[in-house]
Enzyme design. Sequence first.
Site, PDB file in Angstrom:
ATOM      1  N   HIS A  87      -1.918   2.931  -5.053  1.00 16.56           N
ATOM      2  CA  HIS A  87      -1.709   4.343  -5.343  1.00 16.56           C
ATOM      3  C   HIS A  87      -0.324   4.743  -4.864  1.00 16.56           C
ATOM      4  O   HIS A  87       0.365   3.973  -4.197  1.00 16.56           O
ATOM      5  CB  HIS A  87      -2.763   5.212  -4.642  1.00 16.56           C
ATOM      6  CG  HIS A  87      -2.845   4.946  -3.162  1.00 16.56           C
ATOM      7  ND1 HIS A  87      -1.859   5.322  -2.275  1.00 16.56           N
ATOM      8  CD2 HIS A  87      -3.782   4.312  -2.411  1.00 16.56           C
ATOM      9  CE1 HIS A  87      -2.185   4.953  -1.057  1.00 16.56           C
ATOM     10  NE2 HIS A  87      -3.346   4.317  -1.105  1.00 16.56           N
ATOM     11  N   ASN A 138     -12.856   5.485   0.669  1.00 17.29           N
ATOM     12  CA  ASN A 138     -12.627   4.748   1.916  1.00 17.29           C
ATOM     13  C   ASN A 138     -13.755   4.971   2.908  1.00 17.29           C
ATOM     14  O   ASN A 138     -13.903   4.209   3.869  1.00 17.29           O
ATOM     15  CB  ASN A 138     -11.304   5.188   2.545  1.00 17.29           C
ATOM     16  CG  ASN A 138     -10.104   4.655   1.791  1.00 17.29           C
ATOM     17  OD1 ASN A 138     -10.209   3.736   0.985  1.00 17.29           O
ATOM     18  ND2 ASN A 138      -8.943   5.242   2.052  1.00 17.29           N
ATOM     19  N   ASP A 144       2.419   2.795   3.336  1.00 17.86           N
ATOM     20  CA  ASP A 144       1.398   3.836   3.241  1.00 17.86           C
ATOM     21  C   ASP A 144       1.298   4.622   4.542  1.00 17.86           C
ATOM     22  O   ASP A 144       1.262   5.858   4.539  1.00 17.86           O
ATOM     23  CB  ASP A 144       0.056   3.193   2.905  1.00 17.86           C
ATOM     24  CG  ASP A 144      -1.085   4.196   2.823  1.00 17.86           C
ATOM     25  OD1 ASP A 144      -1.117   4.974   1.857  1.00 17.86           O
ATOM     26  OD2 ASP A 144      -1.940   4.202   3.733  1.00 17.86           O
ATOM     27  N   ASP A 173       0.836  -1.199   0.000  1.00 17.85           N
ATOM     28  CA  ASP A 173       0.000   0.000   0.000  1.00 17.85           C
ATOM     29  C   ASP A 173       0.879   1.261   0.000  1.00 17.85           C
ATOM     30  O   ASP A 173       1.833   1.377   0.757  1.00 17.85           O
ATOM     31  CB  ASP A 173      -0.893  -0.015   1.246  1.00 17.85           C
ATOM     32  CG  ASP A 173      -2.070   0.930   1.159  1.00 17.85           C
ATOM     33  OD1 ASP A 173      -1.939   1.993   0.535  1.00 17.85           O
ATOM     34  OD2 ASP A 173      -3.130   0.606   1.737  1.00 17.85           O
ATOM     35  N   THR A 184      -7.381   3.762  -1.044  1.00 17.60           N
ATOM     36  CA  THR A 184      -7.000   2.360  -0.828  1.00 17.60           C
ATOM     37  C   THR A 184      -8.087   1.375  -1.211  1.00 17.60           C
ATOM     38  O   THR A 184      -7.877   0.485  -2.038  1.00 17.60           O
ATOM     39  CB  THR A 184      -6.591   2.162   0.640  1.00 17.60           C
ATOM     40  OG1 THR A 184      -5.418   2.934   0.899  1.00 17.60           O
ATOM     41  CG2 THR A 184      -6.301   0.699   0.938  1.00 17.60           C
TER      42      THR A 184
END
Length: 414
Positions: free
Chosen positions: A243, A93, A193, A36, A72
């Site tokens: 991402h 999200n 992340d 992530d 995410t």
Amino acid sequence: MRLFLGLLFTVLIAGCSNTSPNAEQREPHLLLISVDGYRYDYNAIHQPPFLSQFEQQAAVIEKMAPSFPTKTFPNHLTLVTGLLPENHGIVSNGFHNPALGEDYFLSRAEAVTNGDFYSGIPLWSLAAEQGMKSGTYFWPGSEAKIAGHRPTYYTAYNHVEDFQIRIDQIVEWFELPQGERPQFATLYFHEVDSMGHYHGATSEQARDALHKVDAAVAQLVERLNALADTQNMDLNIIITSDHGMKDLAKLDRVFMDEVMAQEPGLSERLRLIGTGPVTQIYAQGEDKAADLARMIELFQDIPNIEIYKREDIPMRLLFKGHVAIGDAIILTNESYLDNAERPTTLMGNHGFETAAVPEMNTLLMGVGPAFESGARIESADNIHVYSLMAEILGLSIDHKIDGELAPLAPLLAQ
């Protein structure tokens, strides 16, 4: 150390290759790993030893564009359904679905596990329909029954799960005898992340997190390749992400609560969900049209801010065709939507448009007999990954999706 890593990696890649005289009887297997927040240029910036070597030998999408919003859950669902967020239903999200009368938030277990929020056929459900087993070790949506199925094996999300536990479980699944083991499996790491959010994309903390993941993936790949011949597997591994990450230090803040305070009572009649690059607005007063019109009037002349009613959202976003998308949205690529009463302490974030903010790009790296080692695609959208994975596993796609195989076909072995 560099020589050792180079030799080790050669052994690992060899383990992913198809050299057995009985190779034609091997079943295809695919492990999909998501790191992530793994920005497209993190290998160059943070230099993780194994993943940097992996990239050199892999078939690679150098800049893989996530779907909007670059969040995410929407993009993890896009990867495994081939659908845009407006079509698979996980539009951020956190959001409200008026058709269900329910909120969806990552921390709300009763929502995350409710299959009614999800549309499309995840790859594990497609596999089940065609007699193939799957295993997911943390993947958004994998705890819900979608399209009639859950993964054959799956684990409930645990944010602090030890890396070794994750690795051991993936290995145990692939050690199962043929007919019981998953041919498609997923693994997820959130730590890169998190450190990008808290400390920034180029921070020492983000680097340390990536190096920790790097060591875990190196161990996992080494152990799985030792199984490939003994378990009669064609083993393919994809490492990718949902991402990238952008540092926020230079972005001006737009405090939405202060803007809305110009119209007394408006904040009670409009529900705003989300801060940062995009905020969704759900009207809940008696005169929704008037409230939305006033909201647009307040925000439309603020520099670097765009605000649209749902029906007027630009087609470039491919983000207007689902009831769960707000009655209106505010978005920005050059500022940051915030609240003065609860200002963000984050140093990095995502959710921006990829075309305007290239830091949102991630990458995809594939190794194994299905891939052409060294193949390169400069850029591609992540909606096509589903078709690529189905092709590797020999699964048929007979339902409508947004992606297709052709853009990623150059990655496959010729």
